[in-house]
Design an enzyme around this catalytic site. Structure first.
Site, PDB file in Angstrom:
ATOM      1  N   ARG A 236       0.778  -9.859   3.924  1.00  0.00           N
ATOM      2  CA  ARG A 236       0.989  -8.447   4.242  1.00  0.00           C
ATOM      3  C   ARG A 236       2.307  -8.291   4.996  1.00  0.00           C
ATOM      4  NH1 ARG A 236      -2.114  -7.392   0.831  1.00  0.00           N
ATOM      5  NH2 ARG A 236      -4.055  -6.198   0.958  1.00  0.00           N
ATOM      6  N   ASP A 260       6.718 -10.667  -1.244  1.00  0.00           N
ATOM      7  CA  ASP A 260       5.953  -9.892  -2.236  1.00  0.00           C
ATOM      8  C   ASP A 260       5.332  -8.666  -1.576  1.00  0.00           C
ATOM      9  OD1 ASP A 260       4.819  -9.462  -4.848  1.00  0.00           O
ATOM     10  OD2 ASP A 260       2.887 -10.161  -4.079  1.00  0.00           O
ATOM     11  N   GLU A 265       4.893  -0.229   2.588  1.00  0.00           N
ATOM     12  CA  GLU A 265       5.020  -0.170   1.119  1.00  0.00           C
ATOM     13  C   GLU A 265       4.746   1.243   0.610  1.00  0.00           C
ATOM     14  OE1 GLU A 265       2.554  -3.099  -0.842  1.00  0.00           O
ATOM     15  OE2 GLU A 265       3.294  -4.669   0.467  1.00  0.00           O
ATOM     16  N   HIS A 283       4.855  -6.478  -4.736  1.00  0.00           N
ATOM     17  CA  HIS A 283       3.420  -6.696  -4.501  1.00  0.00           C
ATOM     18  C   HIS A 283       2.669  -7.029  -5.804  1.00  0.00           C
ATOM     19  CE1 HIS A 283      -0.059  -5.671  -1.549  1.00  0.00           C
ATOM     20  NE2 HIS A 283      -0.433  -6.595  -2.399  1.00  0.00           N
ATOM     21  N   GLY A 285       0.993  -9.997  -6.221  1.00  0.00           N
ATOM     22  CA  GLY A 285       0.074 -11.110  -5.949  1.00  0.00           C
ATOM     23  C   GLY A 285      -1.072 -11.248  -6.942  1.00  0.00           C
TER      24      GLY A 285
HETATM   25  C1  DGY Z   1      -5.123  -8.021  -1.859  1.00  0.00           C
HETATM   26  O1  DGY Z   1      -6.197  -8.131  -2.442  1.00  0.00           O
HETATM   27  O2  DGY Z   1      -5.083  -7.991  -0.638  1.00  0.00           O
HETATM   28  C2  DGY Z   1      -3.901  -7.952  -2.708  1.00  0.00           C
HETATM   29  O3  DGY Z   1      -2.758  -7.939  -1.928  1.00  0.00           O
HETATM   30  C3  DGY Z   1      -3.948  -6.744  -3.603  1.00  0.00           C
HETATM   31  O4  DGY Z   1      -3.773  -5.611  -2.898  1.00  0.00           O
END
Ligand code: DGY
Length: 317
Positions: A236, A260, A265, A283, A285
């Site tokens: 994050r 990422d 954001e 982002h 991921g």
């Molecule tokens: C999460 O699950 O935390 C990912 O970053 C998708 O938002």
């Protein structure tokens, strides 16, 4: 039948599945809903499926209809939701763990490599067709034999470690609780971030975003790193204090940074976009079809399970 508001579009087949279980209010255009729209649109609903793009703070939670008893968050992270405020209103919050571990670990490795091997500069040269091979051209950092510090050795952290071992990296980690030997394997546990950072030629950030981890990478803690460290954040944005990081990227304390995720954001600190030693992704991921489908189904199943049994295994508050 219970009625559910979906704040964003999910995978189509999962939405079809949800339509068989609940009365549904989908977000057909997938536009971001304002707080007011979330409050009014969920007024006649029993639950909400939310995503990382909506902030459920105390203010919005206190204005939700008394009918709402569950917010099922699409994501393993749930820092977008004030879970204590939800609890006070007797709203349970759930997340989607496990199913996104592997996809997120893949992106963690991508941003480590992208930063270490100077992909931002390389892509620019290649696209501009203005490069010449030379033995000194775009010299990066090698993963093989380097020490990789992992901040947060939960599911994703361990999946990153698994992949990094195959690159020949030596794994070090900091975690609130030391792992059992079968999970720790050959990795070295550190009981403080200072100790971890001081051996981190590379750092992969994989902890959750909490009050304790907010801006844990800051002016003071950046000094703990060996000179020329490579840092990658796939957790994050709030974990990094951007101004200090930018200074460290400019003065060489940090060789390069892979990102990422971002503070605020979808905004990205403008300097990250001008620095050639920053490798950025938007982002991504969990962004594979298999994973997003599994997350969509799990977010729906969390609500189904809750209404069927009055409980749910993925409750986080
Ligand atoms: C999460 O699950 O935390 C990912 O970053 C998708 O938002």
């Amino acid at each position: 039948m219970k009625k559910i508001l979906f704040t964003r579009k999910l995978i189509k087949t999962s939405e079809d599945y949800a339509s068989q279980l609940f009365k549904v209010k989908f977000n057909i255009d997938d536009e971001l809903l304002t707080k007011e729209e979330i409050i009014t649109q969920s007024n006649d609903c029993d639950g909400i499926i939310s995503t990382v793009t909506e902030v459920f703070d105390n203010d919005i939670i206190s204005k939700l209809s008394k009918r709402i008893v569950i917010i099922s968050n699409f994501g393993v992270g749930f820092n977008n939701i004030d879970i204590k405020a939800a609890k006070k209103r007797n709203i349970i919050v759930t997340n989607t763990p496990d199913v996104l571990t592997e996809a997120t670990a893949e992106i963690a490795i991508l941003i480590i490599l992208g930063a270490a091997r100077r992909a931002t500069e390389g892509i620019k040269y290649a696209r501009n067709k203005n490069w010449k091979w030379s033995s000194n051209f775009l010299i990066g950092k090698e993963l093989n034999q380097a020490r990789l510090g992992i901040l947060g050795m939960g599911r994703v952290g361990r999946a990153v470690a698994h992949r990094a071992r195959s690159f020949g990296m030596k794994i070090h980690y900091y975690n609130r609780v030391r792992l059992s030997p079968d999970l720790e394997k050959d990795s070295v546990y550190h009981d403080s971030i200072k100790s971890l950072f001081s051996v981190s030629d590379f750092l992969s950030i994989n902890c959750s975003s909490t009050k304790e981890t907010k801006h844990i990478i800051n002016k003071k803690t950046l000094n703990y790193f060996p000179n020329g460290a490579v840092i990658a954040n796939s957790a994050r944005g709030e974990i990094i204090e951007d101004d200090s990081m930018i200074e460290a990227l400019k003065n060489g304390k940090v060789f390069s940074l892979g990102l990422d995720v971002y503070n605020g954001e979808p905004n990205i600190h403008p300097e990250y976009l001008t620095l050639s030693n920053v490798f950025v992704l938007p982002h991504l991921g969990s962004a594979t079809y298999t994973t997003r489908k599994a997350m969509s189904d799990l977010a729906i199943d969390n609500i189904r399970e809750f209404f069927e049994n009055g409980n749910c295994k993925n409750i986080v508050n």
